[in-house]
Design a protein around this motif. Structure first.
Motif, PDB file in Angstrom:
ATOM      1  N   SER B  64      -1.327   1.061  24.625  1.00 24.03           N
ATOM      2  CA  SER B  64      -1.520  -0.348  24.265  1.00 24.03           C
ATOM      3  C   SER B  64      -0.596  -0.751  23.119  1.00 24.03           C
ATOM      4  CB  SER B  64      -2.982  -0.600  23.890  1.00 24.03           C
ATOM      5  OG  SER B  64      -3.363   0.270  22.843  1.00 24.03           O
ATOM      6  N   GLN B  65      -0.381   0.148  22.162  1.00 25.75           N
ATOM      7  CA  GLN B  65       0.457  -0.196  21.007  1.00 25.75           C
ATOM      8  C   GLN B  65       1.931   0.059  21.240  1.00 25.75           C
ATOM      9  OE1 GLN B  65      -2.781   1.079  17.562  1.00 25.75           O
ATOM     10  NE2 GLN B  65      -1.067   2.380  17.996  1.00 25.75           N
ATOM     11  N   GLY B  66       2.240   1.146  21.974  1.00 26.91           N
ATOM     12  CA  GLY B  66       3.645   1.560  22.099  1.00 26.91           C
ATOM     13  C   GLY B  66       4.078   2.452  20.955  1.00 26.91           C
ATOM     14  N   TRP B  67       3.246   2.584  19.945  1.00 25.48           N
ATOM     15  CA  TRP B  67       3.500   3.486  18.812  1.00 25.48           C
ATOM     16  C   TRP B  67       2.173   4.137  18.454  1.00 25.48           C
ATOM     17  CZ3 TRP B  67       0.415   2.253  14.689  1.00 25.48           C
ATOM     18  CH2 TRP B  67      -0.095   0.940  14.651  1.00 25.48           C
ATOM     19  N   GLY B  68       2.231   5.192  17.685  1.00 27.31           N
ATOM     20  CA  GLY B  68       0.992   5.869  17.280  1.00 27.31           C
ATOM     21  C   GLY B  68       0.371   6.627  18.441  1.00 27.31           C
ATOM     22  N   LEU B  69      -0.749   7.248  18.174  1.00 26.70           N
ATOM     23  CA  LEU B  69      -1.371   8.152  19.138  1.00 26.70           C
ATOM     24  C   LEU B  69      -2.510   7.488  19.907  1.00 26.70           C
ATOM     25  CD1 LEU B  69      -1.319  11.247  16.794  1.00 26.70           C
ATOM     26  CD2 LEU B  69      -0.193  11.122  19.028  1.00 26.70           C
ATOM     27  N   GLU B  70      -2.639   7.871  21.140  1.00 28.89           N
ATOM     28  CA  GLU B  70      -3.777   7.453  21.959  1.00 28.89           C
ATOM     29  C   GLU B  70      -5.042   8.056  21.356  1.00 28.89           C
ATOM     30  OE1 GLU B  70      -3.049   5.533  24.941  1.00 28.89           O
ATOM     31  OE2 GLU B  70      -5.183   5.108  24.613  1.00 28.89           O
ATOM     32  N   GLY B  71      -6.134   7.323  21.416  1.00 29.99           N
ATOM     33  CA  GLY B  71      -7.410   7.843  20.924  1.00 29.99           C
ATOM     34  C   GLY B  71      -7.422   8.045  19.422  1.00 29.99           C
ATOM     35  N   GLU B  72      -6.628   7.250  18.740  1.00 26.64           N
ATOM     36  CA  GLU B  72      -6.504   7.388  17.289  1.00 26.64           C
ATOM     37  C   GLU B  72      -7.735   6.814  16.589  1.00 26.64           C
ATOM     38  OE1 GLU B  72      -5.615   8.913  14.725  1.00 26.64           O
ATOM     39  OE2 GLU B  72      -3.437   8.628  14.820  1.00 26.64           O
ATOM     40  N   THR B  73      -8.013   7.292  15.372  1.00 31.51           N
ATOM     41  CA  THR B  73      -9.035   6.678  14.511  1.00 31.51           C
ATOM     42  C   THR B  73      -8.328   6.165  13.256  1.00 31.51           C
ATOM     43  OG1 THR B  73      -9.509   8.812  13.463  1.00 31.51           O
ATOM     44  CG2 THR B  73     -10.873   8.174  15.361  1.00 31.51           C
ATOM     45  N   TRP B  74      -8.979   5.285  12.531  1.00 30.23           N
ATOM     46  CA  TRP B  74      -8.326   4.551  11.446  1.00 30.23           C
ATOM     47  C   TRP B  74      -9.152   4.608  10.165  1.00 30.23           C
ATOM     48  CZ3 TRP B  74      -3.496   3.146  12.693  1.00 30.23           C
ATOM     49  CH2 TRP B  74      -3.186   3.131  14.057  1.00 30.23           C
ATOM     50  N   ASN B  75      -9.816   5.728   9.950  1.00 30.26           N
ATOM     51  CA  ASN B  75     -10.736   5.807   8.810  1.00 30.26           C
ATOM     52  C   ASN B  75     -10.012   5.826   7.468  1.00 30.26           C
ATOM     53  OD1 ASN B  75     -12.839   5.835  10.628  1.00 30.26           O
ATOM     54  ND2 ASN B  75     -12.773   8.051  10.861  1.00 30.26           N
ATOM     55  N   ALA B  76      -8.871   6.496   7.405  1.00 25.04           N
ATOM     56  CA  ALA B  76      -8.129   6.526   6.140  1.00 25.04           C
ATOM     57  C   ALA B  76      -7.643   5.116   5.787  1.00 25.04           C
ATOM     58  CB  ALA B  76      -6.957   7.498   6.221  1.00 25.04           C
TER      59      ALA B  76
END
Lengths: 313, 313
Positions: B64-76
């Motif tokens: 969906s993004q084209g960058w970063g990892l699939e199934g990523e989390t954003w807690n930091a």
């Protein structure tokens, strides 16, 4: 009543919650926190004791661990394993944010550790004034008492975390301390405080670095009558961590008497646990008044009670 | 057949998956990746194009993004907001691990960016050989065409992410490039390759830095007959990002003809999309052979088909 507390990690953090609860206004308390166990890892400036104190005072500390944040996730650390990266020092995802923020402020924006520490404390609504012992880099280094081979000097965190402090120690030094200055406000706070508390932290590697910053030992000694130390040793053992073994390995008695001997130049009073009541006389032979009280802070009520004792003796 | 691909981010990453699928052995492909948009943030060395290429070839990129990892989390990142920290450059928790590892290897362990890049690629089982364009720091800087005030120069990521490339640009430069050297193996790979591919990346800020590294432009020019570029512009527009506007703002025609003019010294052949078939003659007037083919890599099959075209012309 204004209070200055010399602080390490977990024990100090609990003592500070107790002191906070025992005064009308927590901002009358200034904690001077050990930064000798700070480390740079992954390029990040990590300040374990400052974070433990901050998170604890914010009520956000992980109760089960005693360090790090409650409700933490570990996705970055797990992902680091793919690379065989340095994952021995556990940084939760939210905790990482603290390290990212501190590092960006220090490295890219020219802030001092004092400034960043105040910003982080404010973000967590911590009322106690938190000061690093110094804005300068001081690194606690531990020489292992290895068997035959040459002495091996490692960083404090390597000893404490990677080796789980499960090895004998020959000596400890504070690299860089000779040229370090107390952080702004530290000496003034020590000079002006009505009460100075040496928290129940490791005397060698938590309080030791704080007192080793040039000017600090003299400043605390000159206030000796108003200094109350709380023994981190109960019945010859540390409640947490390697204080008992470190004391013994470095030639000190791992008991409240040994603690009294170490702190005698700095503190007129030592609070020892009821379990050590029989050693009160021996403590006083070290020219330190012994106050016997429950010192095990198993919860907020016990911490406040100890805070009351420390402020009222 | 050995292949060298000059690569930026998303478009190049897809082209590389297509090339990988079009050859018997992906290790016969060497990608020379732009590092001009690398940045240091939170003390971390972040290499966005290298990561996009690595994650894409590993099949781990967020679709969906084209960058970063699939199934990523954003807690930091979410936790960073507590401090008002720099969260404009989004780093997912797992993606952070890549930055932690890279930074530790570069800063603490003295590794080169080439070495770390190879280690990260290996950890993701990427068959293509990935090389940064240089182990030296090159920083793409963008001067904004601000209205009245003085020109404002910002980092590429500030322009690209923080300002969402939604501002006019006056000029682009590659800070440090004069003293940068191609990463080890780059010039040899360019000299030896059977085919050199200029991926459909932004000619100014993705391919531009790669060709600006001293020695690279000459090396590619001397292989001109074997160089095939793929136009990142289709019907006068970039599929993604600001390539069309950047070309226009910097005085180039935002069309396959403008791309042909820019790449004419380097590439004997330009692959243009079927939608631009009518411009093939105009491209060839720039002394560049035009090959018309479907260039929109909407999926693996389309990427492989384009890979076949690029390798067979």
């Amino acid at each position: 009543m204004t209070v200055v507390a010399l602080a390490g990690g977990v024990g100090a953090a609990r003592m500070l919650t107790g002191l906070s609860a025992a005064v009308p206004d927590p901002s009358s308390i200034t904690a001077v926190v050990n930064t000798g166990d700070d480390l740079v890892l992954h390029g990040l400036h990590i300040s374990p004791d400052l974070d433990t104190v901050t998170y604890t005072l914010a009520g956000a500390i992980s109760r089960s661990q005693g360090w790090g944040l409650e409700g933490e996730t570990w996705n970055a650390m797990a992902a680091l394993d793919r690379y065989g990266g340095e994952s021995w020092f556990r940084l939760g995802d939210k905790d990482l944010a603290t390290q990212l923020y501190r590092t960006q402020r220090l490295r890219a924006e020219g802030a001092t550790l004092s400034q960043v520490t105040a910003e982080i404390a404010r973000a967590w609504d911590v009322g106690v004034q938190l000061l690093p012992m110094s804005d300068d880099r001081v690194a606690t280094r531990v020489t292992l008492a290895a068997g035959d081979g040459p002495d091996e000097e490692v960083s404090f965190q390597h000893y404490f975390v990677a080796l789980r402090h499960d090895v004998a120690v020959r000596s400890v030094r504070f690299d860089g301390v000779e040229s370090a200055k107390p952080a702004p406000g530290v000496l003034d706070a020590v000079a002006a405080a009505d009460r100075i508390v040496i928290c129940p932290s490791n005397p060698i590697v938590s309080i030791g670095p704080v007192l080793a910053v040039p000017g600090m030992a003299d400043a605390v000694r000159s206030r000796r009558d108003d200094v109350v130390a709380v023994s981190p040793i109960v019945k010859g053992a540390a409640l947490k961590g390697p204080a008992d073994r470190l004391l013994a390995e470095l030639g000190h008695e791992p008991s409240v008497v040994g603690v009294a001997r170490l702190y005698a130049p700095y503190a007129a009073t030592l609070v020892i646990d009821e379990a050590d009541a029989a050693l009160a006389a021996a403590v006083e032979q070290e020219s330190v008044r012994a106050v016997v009280a429950p010192t095990i802070m198993s919860g907020p009520a016990e911490a406040k009670a100890l805070g009351d004792v420390v402020l009222s003796v």
